[in-house]
Design a protein around this motif. Structure first.
Motif, mmCIF file in Angstrom:
data_model
loop_
_atom_site.group_PDB
_atom_site.id
_atom_site.type_symbol
_atom_site.label_atom_id
_atom_site.label_comp_id
_atom_site.label_asym_id
_atom_site.label_seq_id
_atom_site.Cartn_x
_atom_site.Cartn_y
_atom_site.Cartn_z
ATOM 1 N N LYS A 65 -10.499 -17.593 22.911
ATOM 2 C CA LYS A 65 -10.491 -18.548 21.778
ATOM 3 C C LYS A 65 -10.505 -17.688 20.605
ATOM 4 C CE LYS A 65 -12.800 -22.323 24.531
ATOM 5 N NZ LYS A 65 -14.027 -22.446 24.564
ATOM 6 N N THR A 66 -9.954 -16.643 20.965
ATOM 7 C CA THR A 66 -10.261 -15.178 19.159
ATOM 8 C C THR A 66 -8.309 -16.268 19.014
ATOM 9 O OG1 THR A 66 -12.302 -14.592 20.180
ATOM 10 C CG2 THR A 66 -10.814 -13.569 18.081
ATOM 11 N N LEU A 67 -7.368 -15.703 17.842
ATOM 12 C CA LEU A 67 -6.959 -15.358 16.871
ATOM 13 C C LEU A 67 -6.881 -14.238 16.270
ATOM 14 C CD1 LEU A 67 -3.584 -16.007 16.910
ATOM 15 C CD2 LEU A 67 -4.539 -16.741 14.889
ATOM 16 N N PHE A 68 -6.194 -12.689 16.632
ATOM 17 C CA PHE A 68 -6.106 -11.835 15.671
ATOM 18 C C PHE A 68 -4.178 -11.878 15.140
ATOM 19 C CE2 PHE A 68 -4.183 -7.579 15.886
ATOM 20 C CZ PHE A 68 -5.999 -6.289 15.203
ATOM 21 N N ALA A 84 -4.206 -5.481 20.758
ATOM 22 C CA ALA A 84 -5.066 -6.647 21.444
ATOM 23 C C ALA A 84 -4.880 -7.839 22.289
ATOM 24 C CB ALA A 84 -5.358 -7.482 19.747
ATOM 25 N N LYS A 85 -3.325 -7.932 22.484
ATOM 26 C CA LYS A 85 -2.964 -8.579 23.923
ATOM 27 C C LYS A 85 -3.376 -7.902 24.801
ATOM 28 C CE LYS A 85 1.195 -10.305 22.070
ATOM 29 N NZ LYS A 85 2.935 -10.319 22.018
ATOM 30 N N LYS A 86 -4.119 -6.922 25.383
ATOM 31 C CA LYS A 86 -3.708 -6.639 27.000
ATOM 32 C C LYS A 86 -5.766 -7.201 27.041
ATOM 33 C CE LYS A 86 -2.356 -2.136 26.475
ATOM 34 N NZ LYS A 86 -1.057 -0.801 25.889
ATOM 35 N N LEU A 87 -6.581 -7.259 25.351
ATOM 36 C CA LEU A 87 -7.503 -7.586 25.379
ATOM 37 C C LEU A 87 -7.901 -9.331 26.006
ATOM 38 C CD1 LEU A 87 -9.524 -5.170 23.299
ATOM 39 C CD2 LEU A 87 -9.481 -5.488 25.654
ATOM 40 N N GLU A 88 -6.766 -9.801 25.961
ATOM 41 C CA GLU A 88 -6.432 -11.280 26.590
ATOM 42 C C GLU A 88 -6.715 -12.375 25.068
ATOM 43 O OE1 GLU A 88 -8.722 -11.841 30.055
ATOM 44 O OE2 GLU A 88 -6.855 -12.529 30.372
ATOM 45 N N LEU A 89 -6.755 -11.213 23.342
ATOM 46 C CA LEU A 89 -6.296 -12.322 22.190
ATOM 47 C C LEU A 89 -5.363 -13.171 22.195
ATOM 48 C CD1 LEU A 89 -8.132 -9.191 20.250
ATOM 49 C CD2 LEU A 89 -9.618 -11.310 21.006
ATOM 50 N N ASN A 90 -5.567 -13.924 21.478
ATOM 51 C CA ASN A 90 -4.521 -14.522 20.989
ATOM 52 C C ASN A 90 -3.891 -14.320 19.860
ATOM 53 O OD1 ASN A 90 -4.183 -17.355 22.421
ATOM 54 N ND2 ASN A 90 -5.769 -17.083 21.581
ATOM 55 N N THR A 91 -2.590 -13.014 19.446
ATOM 56 C CA THR A 91 -2.268 -13.296 18.270
ATOM 57 C C THR A 91 -0.896 -13.684 17.756
ATOM 58 O OG1 THR A 91 -0.464 -12.627 19.542
ATOM 59 C CG2 THR A 91 -2.832 -10.072 19.510
ATOM 60 N N MET A 149 -8.200 -23.323 22.538
ATOM 61 C CA MET A 149 -8.594 -24.118 21.438
ATOM 62 C C MET A 149 -8.845 -22.444 20.750
ATOM 63 S SD MET A 149 -9.281 -26.870 19.662
ATOM 64 C CE MET A 149 -9.745 -26.778 17.762
ATOM 65 N N ILE A 150 -8.556 -22.495 19.348
ATOM 66 C CA ILE A 150 -8.837 -21.173 18.847
ATOM 67 C C ILE A 150 -10.146 -21.568 17.881
ATOM 68 C CG2 ILE A 150 -8.483 -19.957 16.563
ATOM 69 C CD1 ILE A 150 -7.031 -19.158 19.359
ATOM 70 N N GLU A 151 -11.147 -20.349 17.989
ATOM 71 C CA GLU A 151 -12.628 -20.866 17.007
ATOM 72 C C GLU A 151 -13.174 -19.487 16.782
ATOM 73 O OE1 GLU A 151 -15.549 -20.790 20.764
ATOM 74 O OE2 GLU A 151 -15.088 -23.208 21.219
ATOM 75 N N THR A 152 -12.064 -18.683 17.055
ATOM 76 C CA THR A 152 -12.619 -17.336 15.931
ATOM 77 C C THR A 152 -11.276 -16.680 15.716
ATOM 78 O OG1 THR A 152 -14.373 -17.320 16.856
ATOM 79 C CG2 THR A 152 -13.911 -15.272 15.951
ATOM 80 N N ILE A 153 -10.796 -16.473 14.130
ATOM 81 C CA ILE A 153 -10.222 -15.615 13.960
ATOM 82 C C ILE A 153 -10.824 -14.126 13.311
ATOM 83 C CG2 ILE A 153 -7.894 -15.664 12.408
ATOM 84 C CD1 ILE A 153 -8.456 -18.548 12.137
ATOM 85 N N ILE A 154 -9.791 -12.470 14.167
ATOM 86 C CA ILE A 154 -9.626 -11.761 13.160
ATOM 87 C C ILE A 154 -8.936 -11.314 12.220
ATOM 88 C CG2 ILE A 154 -10.495 -9.650 13.518
ATOM 89 C CD1 ILE A 154 -11.311 -11.192 16.814
ATOM 90 N N PHE A 155 -9.106 -10.732 11.463
ATOM 91 C CA PHE A 155 -8.031 -10.625 10.264
ATOM 92 C C PHE A 155 -7.624 -8.900 10.069
ATOM 93 C CE2 PHE A 155 -8.501 -15.284 8.929
ATOM 94 C CZ PHE A 155 -7.615 -15.596 8.504
ATOM 95 N N ASP A 156 -6.556 -8.634 9.906
ATOM 96 C CA ASP A 156 -6.611 -7.037 9.235
ATOM 97 C C ASP A 156 -6.392 -7.320 7.857
ATOM 98 O OD1 ASP A 156 -5.485 -4.728 9.040
ATOM 99 O OD2 ASP A 156 -3.036 -5.661 8.639
ATOM 100 N N PHE A 157 -6.401 -6.426 7.000
ATOM 101 C CA PHE A 157 -7.109 -6.580 5.493
ATOM 102 C C PHE A 157 -5.239 -6.507 4.977
ATOM 103 C CE2 PHE A 157 -8.998 -4.579 1.788
ATOM 104 C CZ PHE A 157 -8.636 -5.931 0.925
ATOM 105 N N GLY A 158 -4.611 -5.174 4.498
ATOM 106 C CA GLY A 158 -3.417 -4.511 4.092
ATOM 107 C C GLY A 158 -2.646 -5.345 4.386
ATOM 108 N N ASP A 159 -1.953 -5.473 3.551
ATOM 109 C CA ASP A 159 -0.414 -6.189 3.665
ATOM 110 C C ASP A 159 -0.239 -8.206 4.565
ATOM 111 O OD1 ASP A 159 1.203 -5.427 2.693
ATOM 112 O OD2 ASP A 159 1.745 -3.791 4.215
ATOM 113 N N ILE A 160 -1.860 -8.441 4.621
ATOM 114 C CA ILE A 160 -2.581 -9.811 5.358
ATOM 115 C C ILE A 160 -2.982 -10.374 4.209
ATOM 116 C CG2 ILE A 160 -3.682 -11.394 6.658
ATOM 117 C CD1 ILE A 160 -1.593 -9.236 8.177
ATOM 118 N N PHE A 161 -3.849 -9.879 3.054
ATOM 119 C CA PHE A 161 -4.412 -10.139 2.203
ATOM 120 C C PHE A 161 -4.320 -9.851 0.535
ATOM 121 C CE2 PHE A 161 -7.592 -11.642 5.175
ATOM 122 C CZ PHE A 161 -7.215 -13.149 5.023
ATOM 123 N N ILE A 162 -4.102 -8.494 0.725
ATOM 124 C CA ILE A 162 -3.956 -7.374 -0.059
ATOM 125 C C ILE A 162 -2.712 -6.597 -0.107
ATOM 126 C CG2 ILE A 162 -5.419 -5.424 0.708
ATOM 127 C CD1 ILE A 162 -5.356 -4.237 -2.551
#
Length: 198
Positions: free
Chosen positions: A160-163, A174-181, A1-14
């Motif tokens: 529980k975090t998505l990157f 990010a995967k090496k640190l077990e983040l979902n991606t 269950m994802i609780e947190t999302i970490i976003f990049d900025f460039g080409d994701i939003f702008i």
């Protein structure tokens, strides 16, 4: 269950035009973007040098160019920020803890805020629990310390975090640190497709 999302900025939003800065610098007389300039950029992106030092560092390679013209060329990469992405983010922020983690510099952020207007920029920033720009906190992706800094500062649970990022080397770190991606394919996918990915 994802609780947190970490976003990049460039080409994701702008949206970005990666060729534009290169072309504009070439017009000013730059022959090639070499290793010395690359190292200069990395220093600027991690806050080790200020804007003037950075622009003067580029000017050494194009001595006939004005600093303001170099600055404008540097900012040519920045395009538009579609409103639907902000609206999606605002909706998302009521359901998840959100963070922004971006490799960027003071020049680009100042230009972004000027381009979209401060009220738009404030609305964007307010969607996040915290905004992490590399030039402010001294780390840049894919350095795992950039991720660890965010994880440890906010006691995040990696599983529980998505990157979300468009660059594969950042995703792999990010995967090496077990983040979902989610490795977002620019031009084929939109950040607003997120719920298809979770």
């Amino acid at each position: 269950m994802i609780e947190t999302i970490i976003f990049d900025f460039g080409d994701i939003f702008i949206n970005l035009d990666h060729q534009a800065t290169q072309l504009e610098l070439q017009k000013l007389g730059l022959k090639e973007w070499n290793e010395e300039l690359q190292q200069l950029n990395l220093k600027y992106e991690t806050g080790k040098i200020d804007e003037l030092t950075f622009l003067q560092g580029i000017q050494k390679h194009i001595p006939n160019a004005d600093l303001l013209d170099i600055r404008a060329a540097w900012n040519a990469i920045l395009l538009d920020f579609p409103l639907k992405r902000l609206e999606f983010l605002q909706m998302l922020s009521s359901k998840y803890k959100l963070f922004l983690l971006s490799n960027t510099d003071a020049t680009h952020i100042e230009k972004f805020e000027h381009k979209v207007g401060m009220s738009f920029a404030r609305e964007f920033y307010s969607c996040f629990e915290k905004v992490y720009f590399s030039f402010e906190f001294g780390f840049r992706k894919p350095d795992e310390n950039a991720f660890k800094f965010v994880i440890n500062n906010h006691n995040l649970i990696p599983k529980k975090t998505l990157f979300v990022d468009d660059k594969l080397d950042n995703i792999e770190a990010a995967k090496k640190l077990e983040l979902n991606t989610w490795h977002l394919q620019v031009g084929k996918e939109e950040v607003t497709d997120l719920f298809n990915k979770i």
